[in-house]
Design a protein around this motif. Structure first.
Motif, PDB file in Angstrom:
ATOM      1  N   CYS A  11       0.975  -0.688   0.182  1.00  0.00           N
ATOM      2  CA  CYS A  11      -0.033   0.047  -0.066  1.00  0.00           C
ATOM      3  C   CYS A  11       1.507   1.371  -0.153  1.00  0.00           C
ATOM      4  CB  CYS A  11      -0.550  -0.135   1.141  1.00  0.00           C
ATOM      5  SG  CYS A  11      -1.956   1.651   1.735  1.00  0.00           S
ATOM      6  N   VAL A  12       0.773   1.989  -0.995  1.00  0.00           N
ATOM      7  CA  VAL A  12       1.747   3.660  -0.962  1.00  0.00           C
ATOM      8  C   VAL A  12       0.544   4.778  -0.720  1.00  0.00           C
ATOM      9  CG1 VAL A  12       2.738   4.925  -2.915  1.00  0.00           C
ATOM     10  CG2 VAL A  12       3.227   2.384  -3.214  1.00  0.00           C
ATOM     11  N   LEU A  13       0.799   5.189   0.475  1.00  0.00           N
ATOM     12  CA  LEU A  13      -0.239   6.713   1.226  1.00  0.00           C
ATOM     13  C   LEU A  13       0.689   7.627   0.920  1.00  0.00           C
ATOM     14  CD1 LEU A  13      -1.054   4.479   4.336  1.00  0.00           C
ATOM     15  CD2 LEU A  13      -2.294   4.939   2.154  1.00  0.00           C
ATOM     16  N   GLY A  14       0.390   8.971   0.653  1.00  0.00           N
ATOM     17  CA  GLY A  14       0.738   9.425   0.608  1.00  0.00           C
ATOM     18  C   GLY A  14      -0.201  10.711   0.667  1.00  0.00           C
ATOM     19  N   PRO A  15       0.205  11.996   0.775  1.00  0.00           N
ATOM     20  CA  PRO A  15      -1.061  13.627   0.002  1.00  0.00           C
ATOM     21  C   PRO A  15      -1.502  12.971  -1.332  1.00  0.00           C
ATOM     22  CG  PRO A  15       1.307  14.742   1.376  1.00  0.00           C
ATOM     23  CD  PRO A  15       0.601  13.202   1.033  1.00  0.00           C
ATOM     24  N   SER A  16      -2.490  13.954  -1.598  1.00  0.00           N
ATOM     25  CA  SER A  16      -2.429  13.744  -2.925  1.00  0.00           C
ATOM     26  C   SER A  16      -1.788  14.943  -3.798  1.00  0.00           C
ATOM     27  CB  SER A  16      -3.993  14.822  -3.652  1.00  0.00           C
ATOM     28  OG  SER A  16      -4.242  15.057  -5.129  1.00  0.00           O
ATOM     29  N   GLY A  19       3.489  12.507  -5.601  1.00  0.00           N
ATOM     30  CA  GLY A  19       3.903  11.663  -6.771  1.00  0.00           C
ATOM     31  C   GLY A  19       3.575   9.604  -6.635  1.00  0.00           C
ATOM     32  N   LYS A  20       2.305   9.625  -5.854  1.00  0.00           N
ATOM     33  CA  LYS A  20       2.674   8.161  -5.576  1.00  0.00           C
ATOM     34  C   LYS A  20       2.508   7.170  -6.676  1.00  0.00           C
ATOM     35  CE  LYS A  20      -0.816   8.657  -3.296  1.00  0.00           C
ATOM     36  NZ  LYS A  20      -1.657  10.264  -3.570  1.00  0.00           N
ATOM     37  N   ASP A  21       1.696   8.032  -7.929  1.00  0.00           N
ATOM     38  CA  ASP A  21       1.636   6.866  -8.582  1.00  0.00           C
ATOM     39  C   ASP A  21       2.658   7.747 -10.215  1.00  0.00           C
ATOM     40  OD1 ASP A  21      -1.400   6.546  -9.395  1.00  0.00           O
ATOM     41  OD2 ASP A  21      -1.876   8.848  -8.378  1.00  0.00           O
ATOM     42  N   ALA A  22       3.625   8.041  -9.303  1.00  0.00           N
ATOM     43  CA  ALA A  22       4.736   8.268 -10.952  1.00  0.00           C
ATOM     44  C   ALA A  22       5.977   7.515  -9.841  1.00  0.00           C
ATOM     45  CB  ALA A  22       5.570   9.730 -10.916  1.00  0.00           C
ATOM     46  N   LEU A  23       5.893   7.749  -8.818  1.00  0.00           N
ATOM     47  CA  LEU A  23       7.406   6.409  -8.168  1.00  0.00           C
ATOM     48  C   LEU A  23       6.300   4.963  -8.314  1.00  0.00           C
ATOM     49  CD1 LEU A  23       7.195   8.193  -4.990  1.00  0.00           C
ATOM     50  CD2 LEU A  23       9.134   7.264  -6.253  1.00  0.00           C
ATOM     51  N   MET A  24       5.137   5.009  -8.245  1.00  0.00           N
ATOM     52  CA  MET A  24       5.170   3.323  -9.004  1.00  0.00           C
ATOM     53  C   MET A  24       5.493   3.159  -9.912  1.00  0.00           C
ATOM     54  SD  MET A  24       1.693   3.554  -6.086  1.00  0.00           S
ATOM     55  CE  MET A  24       0.397   3.002  -7.649  1.00  0.00           C
ATOM     56  N   ARG A  25       4.977   3.713 -10.738  1.00  0.00           N
ATOM     57  CA  ARG A  25       5.118   3.572 -12.596  1.00  0.00           C
ATOM     58  C   ARG A  25       6.944   3.387 -12.302  1.00  0.00           C
ATOM     59  NH1 ARG A  25       0.872   7.213 -13.045  1.00  0.00           N
ATOM     60  NH2 ARG A  25       2.324   8.695 -13.273  1.00  0.00           N
ATOM     61  N   GLY A  26       7.185   3.906 -11.734  1.00  0.00           N
ATOM     62  CA  GLY A  26       9.353   4.110 -11.771  1.00  0.00           C
ATOM     63  C   GLY A  26       9.268   2.605 -11.310  1.00  0.00           C
ATOM     64  N   VAL A  27       9.082   2.729  -9.954  1.00  0.00           N
ATOM     65  CA  VAL A  27       9.023   1.310  -9.915  1.00  0.00           C
ATOM     66  C   VAL A  27       8.855  -0.188 -10.473  1.00  0.00           C
ATOM     67  CG1 VAL A  27       8.867  -0.208  -7.281  1.00  0.00           C
ATOM     68  CG2 VAL A  27       9.800   1.895  -7.354  1.00  0.00           C
ATOM     69  N   ALA A  28       7.757   0.342 -11.173  1.00  0.00           N
ATOM     70  CA  ALA A  28       7.271  -1.232 -11.838  1.00  0.00           C
ATOM     71  C   ALA A  28       8.028  -0.912 -12.964  1.00  0.00           C
ATOM     72  CB  ALA A  28       5.716  -1.029 -12.369  1.00  0.00           C
ATOM     73  N   ASN A 161      11.041   9.740   1.023  1.00  0.00           N
ATOM     74  CA  ASN A 161      11.499  11.150   0.423  1.00  0.00           C
ATOM     75  C   ASN A 161      11.471  11.174  -1.006  1.00  0.00           C
ATOM     76  OD1 ASN A 161      12.646  13.825  -0.084  1.00  0.00           O
ATOM     77  ND2 ASN A 161      11.269  14.178   2.305  1.00  0.00           N
ATOM     78  N   ASN A 162      10.179  11.640  -1.655  1.00  0.00           N
ATOM     79  CA  ASN A 162      10.177  12.659  -2.776  1.00  0.00           C
ATOM     80  C   ASN A 162      10.098  14.151  -3.046  1.00  0.00           C
ATOM     81  OD1 ASN A 162       9.714  12.022  -5.039  1.00  0.00           O
ATOM     82  ND2 ASN A 162       7.667  11.974  -5.446  1.00  0.00           N
ATOM     83  N   ASP A 163      10.675  14.390  -2.087  1.00  0.00           N
ATOM     84  CA  ASP A 163      11.460  16.098  -2.392  1.00  0.00           C
ATOM     85  C   ASP A 163      11.994  16.878  -4.062  1.00  0.00           C
ATOM     86  OD1 ASP A 163       9.347  17.147  -1.005  1.00  0.00           O
ATOM     87  OD2 ASP A 163      10.740  17.418   0.357  1.00  0.00           O
ATOM     88  N   GLY A 164      13.073  15.754  -3.982  1.00  0.00           N
ATOM     89  CA  GLY A 164      13.971  15.998  -5.174  1.00  0.00           C
ATOM     90  C   GLY A 164      13.990  15.354  -6.671  1.00  0.00           C
ATOM     91  N   GLU A 165      14.310  14.793  -7.331  1.00  0.00           N
ATOM     92  CA  GLU A 165      14.158  14.063  -8.305  1.00  0.00           C
ATOM     93  C   GLU A 165      13.392  12.850  -8.425  1.00  0.00           C
ATOM     94  OE1 GLU A 165      15.655  15.296 -12.026  1.00  0.00           O
ATOM     95  OE2 GLU A 165      15.697  16.634 -10.751  1.00  0.00           O
ATOM     96  N   LEU A 166      12.814  13.023  -9.189  1.00  0.00           N
ATOM     97  CA  LEU A 166      11.883  11.363  -9.748  1.00  0.00           C
ATOM     98  C   LEU A 166      13.010  10.135  -9.307  1.00  0.00           C
ATOM     99  CD1 LEU A 166       9.367  10.084  -9.503  1.00  0.00           C
ATOM    100  CD2 LEU A 166       8.864  10.355 -11.774  1.00  0.00           C
ATOM    101  N   ALA A 167      13.984  10.063 -10.205  1.00  0.00           N
ATOM    102  CA  ALA A 167      15.340   8.372 -10.464  1.00  0.00           C
ATOM    103  C   ALA A 167      15.304   8.749  -8.897  1.00  0.00           C
ATOM    104  CB  ALA A 167      15.704   9.108 -11.897  1.00  0.00           C
ATOM    105  N   THR A 168      15.788   9.397  -8.233  1.00  0.00           N
ATOM    106  CA  THR A 168      15.888   9.031  -6.732  1.00  0.00           C
ATOM    107  C   THR A 168      15.286   8.364  -5.481  1.00  0.00           C
ATOM    108  OG1 THR A 168      17.673  11.700  -7.500  1.00  0.00           O
ATOM    109  CG2 THR A 168      17.219  10.032  -4.813  1.00  0.00           C
TER     110      THR A 168
END
Length: 185
Positions: A11-16, A19-28, A161-168
């Motif tokens: 389960c991936v949580l966080g405020p709207s 970047g939850k969906d972008a992170l999940m797509r990157g991991v997949a 933490n997703n403050d920086g670059e998506l790849a990181t």
């Protein structure tokens, strides 16, 4: 022949806007054994960062009654559901990620006690900037959304933490997923 390794339901949580969906797509994209659960939502379809199936309230209620959902909840005037069809993938050794709800997490843990939880964290300034860029809400609505942000703590949740670059952030998420859970094997 060996049995497949046990999969994970995550389960991936966080405020709207975190970047939850972008992170999940990157991991997949980086991990072939990771699959994304496609939620059903009673929100009209639109060009959004999230890939979901739009259903009517009536259809959602019928699917819920038929036992179609592993998890379901309501938030912001909409109903959300994660299909039970994710379980066979997990049982075959896959990792399945889904965008969840902080408020619904206790009920989810009752249904699936081995649920692994990640919280995507962003600073208020970054979140405000992302919400403005997304353009779905007025400045006043964004201010109200930011004011109602609540601190969320869960003793087993892992923070990304997703403050920086998506790849990181994706790399950090992958590293955490590959690490055994504390108290796990």
């Amino acid at each position: 022949m060996t049995a497949p390794s046990p999969g994970k339901l995550v389960c991936v949580l966080g405020p709207s806007g975190a970047g939850k969906d972008a992170l999940m797509r990157g991991v997949a994209a980086a991990m072939p054994q990771v699959h994304l659960a496609r939620r059903l939502i009673t929100r009209p379809a639109h060009n959004d960062s999230e890939d979901y199936d739009s259903v009517t309230d009536t259809d959602f209620a019928a699917l819920q009654q038929a036992g179609h959902f592993l998890f379901h909840w309501q938030a912001h005037g909409f109903s959300y559901g994660v299909p039970a069809s994710v379980l066979p993938r997990v049982e075959l050794g896959a990792t399945v990620l889904f965008n969840g709800s902080r408020a619904a997490l206790p009920a989810m843990r009752q249904i699936y006690p081995d649920l692994r939880v990640f919280v995507i964290d962003v600073s208020p300034d970054v979140l405000a900037e992302r919400l403005h860029k997304r353009g779905r809400e007025t400045a006043c609505e964004i201010t109200k959304r930011l004011e109602r942000q609540v601190d969320f703590t869960d003793e087993t949740a892992e923070i990304i933490n997703n403050d920086g670059e998506l790849a990181t952030s994706v790399a950090s998420f992958i590293t955490s997923l590959q690490r055994p859970e504390e108290g796990g094997e």
